[in-house]
Design a protein around this motif. Structure first.
Motif, short mmCIF file in Angstrom:
data_model
loop_
_atom_site.label_atom_id
_atom_site.label_comp_id
_atom_site.label_asym_id
_atom_site.label_seq_id
_atom_site.Cartn_x
_atom_site.Cartn_y
_atom_site.Cartn_z
N SER A 122 -28.75 -3.66 -18.65
CA SER A 122 -27.67 -4.07 -17.74
C SER A 122 -27.27 -3.24 -16.65
O SER A 122 -26.89 -3.87 -15.49
CB SER A 122 -26.43 -4.45 -18.71
N HIS A 171 -21.42 -9.01 -23.51
CA HIS A 171 -20.11 -9.62 -23.25
C HIS A 171 -19.94 -9.54 -21.62
O HIS A 171 -18.89 -9.56 -21.25
CB HIS A 171 -18.87 -9.00 -23.78
N ARG A 172 -21.17 -9.76 -20.98
CA ARG A 172 -21.05 -9.96 -19.51
C ARG A 172 -22.11 -10.63 -19.13
O ARG A 172 -23.38 -10.09 -19.41
CB ARG A 172 -20.99 -8.50 -18.87
N GLY A 232 -22.35 -14.66 -21.54
CA GLY A 232 -21.02 -14.18 -21.63
C GLY A 232 -20.49 -14.37 -22.90
O GLY A 232 -21.02 -15.23 -23.77
N GLN A 241 -14.67 -10.53 -22.22
CA GLN A 241 -15.72 -10.32 -21.43
C GLN A 241 -15.31 -8.83 -20.91
O GLN A 241 -14.14 -8.32 -20.40
CB GLN A 241 -15.58 -11.15 -20.22
N HIS A 242 -16.51 -8.02 -20.93
CA HIS A 242 -16.36 -6.55 -20.26
C HIS A 242 -16.42 -6.67 -18.79
O HIS A 242 -16.97 -7.55 -17.97
CB HIS A 242 -17.46 -5.69 -20.79
N LEU A 280 -17.14 -5.22 -14.94
CA LEU A 280 -18.41 -4.53 -14.37
C LEU A 280 -18.07 -3.15 -13.85
O LEU A 280 -17.39 -2.87 -13.14
CB LEU A 280 -18.75 -5.49 -13.26
N SER A 317 -12.04 -4.81 -21.46
CA SER A 317 -12.16 -6.14 -21.26
C SER A 317 -11.45 -6.42 -19.98
O SER A 317 -10.67 -5.76 -19.36
CB SER A 317 -11.31 -7.19 -22.39
N GLU A 325 -11.34 -12.74 -16.44
CA GLU A 325 -12.06 -13.58 -15.38
C GLU A 325 -12.76 -14.85 -15.74
O GLU A 325 -12.70 -14.96 -17.08
CB GLU A 325 -13.24 -12.72 -14.88
N TYR A 379 -14.67 -17.78 -17.49
CA TYR A 379 -15.64 -17.95 -18.51
C TYR A 379 -16.61 -18.87 -17.95
O TYR A 379 -16.46 -19.92 -17.75
CB TYR A 379 -15.14 -18.07 -19.75
#
Length: 259
Positions: free
Chosen positions: A161, A197-198, A213, A218-219, A221, A232, A235, A237
């Motif tokens: 990633s 989780h992204r 995701g 969600q992580h 970036l 986390s 944002e 989903y």
């Protein structure tokens, strides 16, 4: 053919095992499921790339099955590092052709789409692995003639990633052997994974790759080299809807759900 790619629900019946998991993870999962069930034209199949539950208890899987009940289409699952193999066999053994043995590998077909599921779970660990027996099993399946597209479904992505700390928790043992196998494959190949989780896409060893995701969290970036593990982030989903027209084309859409 329309395929919904979902991942990392982390639902729990009593208390979450993971600190980042939202308290209303089950409610968030139900909203995703309701959106898939209402989609028009209808979704043909759902691919769920692991961490179905957060603790893997029988109560967790009973809750998960209740959440998934509105979906009339086939659901294909792979275990994540928070799942338990025995619980998954009990919950999905009547609808998914798991191979004999401890690992939950299997092959399935829907229309001209071939699905090859790899179990990357390492008991007690966050990272994933595939052993030589699994690589040989996958090589044997890929060597069989097949005219349509093939999806390899797994929880831990073998492709990077670019988020350093999360990649260190991805597929470790067996990654190089799998990389060589994928590079040598001559066909339309997609790899769907979760765990990070992204949501993101990549081209790796010639294959189209995607991470779904997680509605549970969600992580953020952070692509700085050697950055700490991202926390986390709040944002929007979205799950993915893949539109496959044989070997002619692949279209990939984000379907946003208000959680």
């Amino acid at each position: 053919m329309l395929i919904a790619h979902i991942s990392d629900f982390h639902v729990f019946a009593d208390a979450p095992e993971t600190a980042l998991v939202r308290a209303d993870a089950a409610d968030a999962a139900r909203k995703v499921v309701a959106d898939i069930a209402a989609h028009q034209p209808p979704i043909d199949a759902v691919l769920f790339t692991g961490d179905l539950t957060d603790g893997g208890s029988s109560a967790d899987y009973a809750l998960l099955c209740d959440i998934l009940k509105p979906l009339p289409m086939p659901i294909f699952v792979v275990p994540g590092n928070h799942d338990k193999r025995c619980g998954m066999r009990a919950a999905f053994g009547e609808t998914i052709p798991f191979e004999p043995g401890p690992a939950l590998n299997y092959a399935a077909q829907i229309g001209d789409l071939r699905i090859l599921a790899l179990d990357t779970l390492v008991n007690g660990e966050i990272h994933g692995a595939v052993d030589p027996v699994q690589v040989d099993w996958l090589a044997g399946k890929l060597s069989q003639p097949h005219a349509g597209p093939t999806i390899i479904a797994m929880h831990h992505p073998p492709f990077p990633s670019g988020i350093t700390k999360l990649d260190e928790m991805a597929l470790q043992d067996g990654q190089k052997a799998l990389s060589r196998l994928i590079a040598a494959y001559d066909g339309q190949l997609l790899i769907l994974a979760g765990h990070i989780h992204r949501p993101f896409q990549a081209i790796w060893q010639g294959a189209f790759c995607q991470v779904g995701g997680g509605p549970s969290f969600q992580h953020a970036l952070d692509l700085r080299p050697h950055a700490p593990e991202p926390g986390s982030i709040a944002e929007p989903y979205a799950y993915f809807v893949l539109r496959l027209t044989g070997q002619e084309s692949l279209t990939n859409h984000k379907r946003y759900v208000s959680l």
